[in-house]
Design a protein around this motif. Sequence first.
Motif: not given
Length: 183
Positions: A116-119, A133-137, A140-144
């Motif tokens: 999703m992030v690198f598509a 914004f995409v990098a932050a998502i 944060v997604g990876l941390a969760m």
Amino acid sequence: MAASQQRSTFVTVVAWIFIALTGYLTFQFLIINLMARLIPLPGWSGETQGQMDVVFRTIFGHLRLLCFLMLLVSLTALASSIGLLKRKNWARRVFIGFLGLGVVYQVVCIGVLAVMVFAEPDLVKDDPEALFFVAAIGVVGLAMILTVAALLVWIIKRLISPAVRAEFQPVLGAETGAGPTPP
């Protein structure tokens, strides 16, 4: 289990948390199953089906079956959570299996997040705010995902520890109420 055998707070707390979570999920899937049975599914024309991704066609083609399977999974998880509270060894094993599947699911989520992030990097390469914004998502997604996976692994490690396993071992004579006979 004998009355003298100590029950750990860890198992009790984990059991009650998952009883609440799986009870809520079971209620949700009961409602979803009811809706899937009562609300007619729309028919798709050949043109609409051609526009749909094969994954979505498969999901919508088997929606009622998938809803029923999810209800069975949530009922099984609820039963194993209740069994965990009652210190049943079969429930501990099933519960550990569910947690293991949860860890595998989290690993799959890392792959989905990466896709999703690198598509579409071309969509954000000219816009620094969108790139941030995409990098932050992604971060944060990876941390969760890693936090949830670590929590599940920690619970598994505690449930397979000798001290916790001992809570689930039957005490001789405890099941039938028969103990040593007095002389």
